[in-house]
Design a protein around this motif. Sequence first.
Motif, PDB file in Angstrom:
ATOM      1  N   ALA A 272      -8.701 -27.830 -32.141  1.00 41.33           N
ATOM      2  CA  ALA A 272      -7.493 -28.625 -31.867  1.00 41.33           C
ATOM      3  C   ALA A 272      -7.345 -29.772 -32.865  1.00 41.33           C
ATOM      4  O   ALA A 272      -6.234 -30.159 -33.221  1.00 41.33           O
ATOM      5  CB  ALA A 272      -7.562 -29.177 -30.443  1.00 41.33           C
TER       6      ALA A 272
ATOM      7  N   GLY B 256      -5.660 -33.767 -40.468  1.00 41.91           N
ATOM      8  CA  GLY B 256      -4.729 -34.739 -41.043  1.00 41.91           C
ATOM      9  C   GLY B 256      -5.325 -35.269 -42.337  1.00 41.91           C
ATOM     10  O   GLY B 256      -4.629 -35.700 -43.237  1.00 41.91           O
TER      11      GLY B 256
ATOM     12  N   LYS C 204     -13.895 -40.896 -35.891  1.00 39.16           N
ATOM     13  CA  LYS C 204     -12.655 -41.559 -35.456  1.00 39.16           C
ATOM     14  C   LYS C 204     -12.855 -43.038 -35.143  1.00 39.16           C
ATOM     15  O   LYS C 204     -11.937 -43.836 -35.301  1.00 39.16           O
ATOM     16  CB  LYS C 204     -12.104 -40.823 -34.224  1.00 39.16           C
ATOM     17  CG  LYS C 204     -11.689 -39.395 -34.553  1.00 39.16           C
ATOM     18  CD  LYS C 204     -10.219 -39.226 -34.400  1.00 39.16           C
ATOM     19  CE  LYS C 204      -9.729 -38.007 -35.104  1.00 39.16           C
ATOM     20  NZ  LYS C 204      -9.236 -38.295 -36.458  1.00 39.16           N
TER      21      LYS C 204
ATOM     22  N   ILE D 226      -2.239 -40.065 -42.230  1.00 45.30           N
ATOM     23  CA  ILE D 226      -0.870 -39.558 -42.396  1.00 45.30           C
ATOM     24  C   ILE D 226       0.105 -40.699 -42.132  1.00 45.30           C
ATOM     25  O   ILE D 226      -0.320 -41.838 -41.931  1.00 45.30           O
ATOM     26  CB  ILE D 226      -0.583 -38.431 -41.375  1.00 45.30           C
ATOM     27  CG1 ILE D 226      -0.680 -38.990 -39.949  1.00 45.30           C
ATOM     28  CG2 ILE D 226      -1.534 -37.261 -41.568  1.00 45.30           C
ATOM     29  CD1 ILE D 226       0.151 -38.219 -38.967  1.00 45.30           C
TER      30      ILE D 226
ATOM     31  N   GLY E 121      -3.798 -35.362 -29.982  1.00 49.58           N
ATOM     32  CA  GLY E 121      -3.515 -33.962 -29.667  1.00 49.58           C
ATOM     33  C   GLY E 121      -4.751 -33.393 -28.996  1.00 49.58           C
ATOM     34  O   GLY E 121      -4.771 -33.130 -27.804  1.00 49.58           O
ATOM     35  N   ALA E 122      -5.849 -33.345 -29.739  1.00 52.26           N
ATOM     36  CA  ALA E 122      -7.121 -32.855 -29.191  1.00 52.26           C
ATOM     37  C   ALA E 122      -7.707 -33.892 -28.244  1.00 52.26           C
ATOM     38  O   ALA E 122      -8.460 -33.579 -27.334  1.00 52.26           O
ATOM     39  CB  ALA E 122      -8.097 -32.592 -30.322  1.00 52.26           C
TER      40      ALA E 122
HETATM   41  C1  LIG Z   1      -7.640 -35.373 -35.738  1.00 48.41           C
HETATM   42  C2  LIG Z   1      -7.026 -36.121 -34.592  1.00 48.41           C
HETATM   43  C3  LIG Z   1      -5.654 -36.660 -34.908  1.00 48.41           C
HETATM   44  C4  LIG Z   1      -5.071 -37.682 -34.227  1.00 48.41           C
HETATM   45  N1  LIG Z   1      -3.866 -37.961 -34.766  1.00 48.41           N
HETATM   46  C5  LIG Z   1      -3.616 -37.122 -35.806  1.00 48.41           C
HETATM   47  C6  LIG Z   1      -2.525 -37.015 -36.671  1.00 48.41           C
HETATM   48  C7  LIG Z   1      -2.574 -35.994 -37.626  1.00 48.41           C
HETATM   49  C8  LIG Z   1      -3.670 -35.121 -37.721  1.00 48.41           C
HETATM   50  C9  LIG Z   1      -4.759 -35.235 -36.858  1.00 48.41           C
HETATM   51  C10 LIG Z   1      -4.722 -36.241 -35.910  1.00 48.41           C
HETATM   52  C11 LIG Z   1      -7.036 -35.162 -33.420  1.00 48.41           C
HETATM   53  N2  LIG Z   1      -6.097 -34.063 -33.684  1.00 48.41           N
HETATM   54  C12 LIG Z   1      -6.621 -35.850 -32.143  1.00 48.41           C
HETATM   55  O1  LIG Z   1      -5.678 -35.374 -31.593  1.00 48.41           O
HETATM   56  O2  LIG Z   1      -7.201 -36.836 -31.717  1.00 48.41           O
END
Ligand SMILES: C[C@@H](c1c[nH]c2ccccc12)[C@H](N)C(=O)O
Length: 402
Positions: free
Chosen positions: A303, A234, A88, A193, A112-113
Motif C-alpha cells: 500500500a 512517493g 516516516k 511530493i 493511504g497505507a
Molecule cells: C508512503 C506513505 C505516503 C503518505 N503520503 C504519501 C503521498 C505520496 C506517496 C506516498 C505517501 C504511505 N502511502 C501512507 O499512506 O502513509
Amino acid sequence: SRFGEFGGQYVPESLMDCLTELEQGFEDARNDPKFWEEFRSYYPYMSRPSSLHRADRLTEHVRKTAEKGMGASIYLKREDLNHTGSHKINNAIGQALLAKRLGKTEIIAETGAGQHGVASATVCARFGMKCTVYMGSEDVRRQALNVFRMKLLGATVVAVEAGSRTLRDAVNEAMRKWVERLDTTHYIIGSAIGPHPFPTIVRTFQSVIGSETKEQMKALTGRLPDAVVACVGGGSNAAGMFHPFANDPSVRLLGVEAGGDGIDTDRHSATLAGGKPGVLHGVRTYILQNEDGQITDTHSVSAGLDYPGVGPELSGWKDNERAKFVAATDAEAFIGLRLLSELEGIIPALETSHAIFGAVELAKTMKEDENIVICLSGRGDKDVQSVAEELPKIGPKIGWDL
Ligand SMILES: C[C@@H](c1c[nH]c2ccccc12)[C@H](N)C(=O)O
C-alpha cells in the motif's frame, strides 16, 4: 523549486500564501543551528542514528548464485528500527518542529497505507498538537489496524469519499482543508511530493538517512558505498538516501518501484518506468495517466508504494540519468521479503522488499570488493498477516534451496 523541468507550484491562488509563508519559515529554520539542535534532541525518542551493518548471509546467497568473483557486499541501513517502524518519523518530527516554530497549533496529514498517518499522530501526541488525518474510505476499510493506532494516539481520522477514495483523494482533501485553516494549521505531507517547498522540506528531513549512511560506510569500509538502493512510492526514503550522494558520481543510485502484476499490465505503480510528465497535487512530475491525462488507478501489493505520482526530485534524477529506476513485481517483492526473513532474520515491510529484490539483482552484476547499501525503510509486522496467505504460492523456502 525546480528539478530540471520538474517541481514548481501548480496551485490555485489561494494556496500561494500558504506556500510562501511555509517556504520562508522553512528557509529560516534550515539556516538556524538552534533548529537542528532541537531536531537532534529528539534522536533518543526517534531511535536515531539508525544502525548500519553488513547482511552476511544475504551476501553469501548472492555469491552462490552469481558468477565467480561476482557478488557485491550488501549492507543494511536500519530505518525499520526507528520509532513507529519506518523512516516516516524523520519527516514527521522535522515538520512538527517547523509547525511549532511557525506558531501553528494543529496538524493535518494524509495517509493511504496509514504509516504516515501513524507517524503524524505519534509526533502530535509527543508535542501536544491536535492531529487530523485524511484517509480514503477504501483505505480506512483495508488498513483498519492503522486507523485504530491513529485513534489510540489521539488523532481524528476523516474518511474521504471523493474519487477513488484512496491516497490521492486524501492528498486533495488535506490540501483543501489546509487553505481553510492556514493561520492555525500546518499540513505535514507524507512523501517528497506536492508543490514547492514540500518536496525540498521532506527530502531535507529524510536526508539524515543518506548522511548517516555516508559516515557509517566510511567508518566500516574506509570509503563511499559503490551503490545505494531504495524503494520508490512517493519517493521520500529514496530522496533521503540519494540526496547526500547526488554529488558523488562514484555512488550508483538505484530506485525500485512497484511493478505490481508487471509494467506491461495496467496493474502497477511504476510511475517513473511507465508514466510520463504531467501535473498532480500541485507539482510537475512523472505520473501514471491515460491518453486523456486522467490519472490511472494503480496497484501494488504494498500500500505504501501505491501512488500514481512520484517526487519531482526523482523525476529530475531520472531525466538527467543521475539515478536508475527499475520495477519489481509483487511476486519479486515476496522473494525479497523471504530472502531477508530467512537469511538475516529481519522481516521487512512489503514496500522495502522491492528494494531488497532490486539490490540482490544489482549485487550479482557487481564485483566482490564492491559495496551496496539498502535503505531498509520499514519493518514488516504490518504485512505478515496479508503475506501469510500469499507465501505458499511462491514456492519452497528459498534459504534452504541454495
Ligand atoms: C508512503 C506513505 C505516503 C503518505 N503520503 C504519501 C503521498 C505520496 C506517496 C506516498 C505517501 C504511505 N502511502 C501512507 O499512506 O502513509
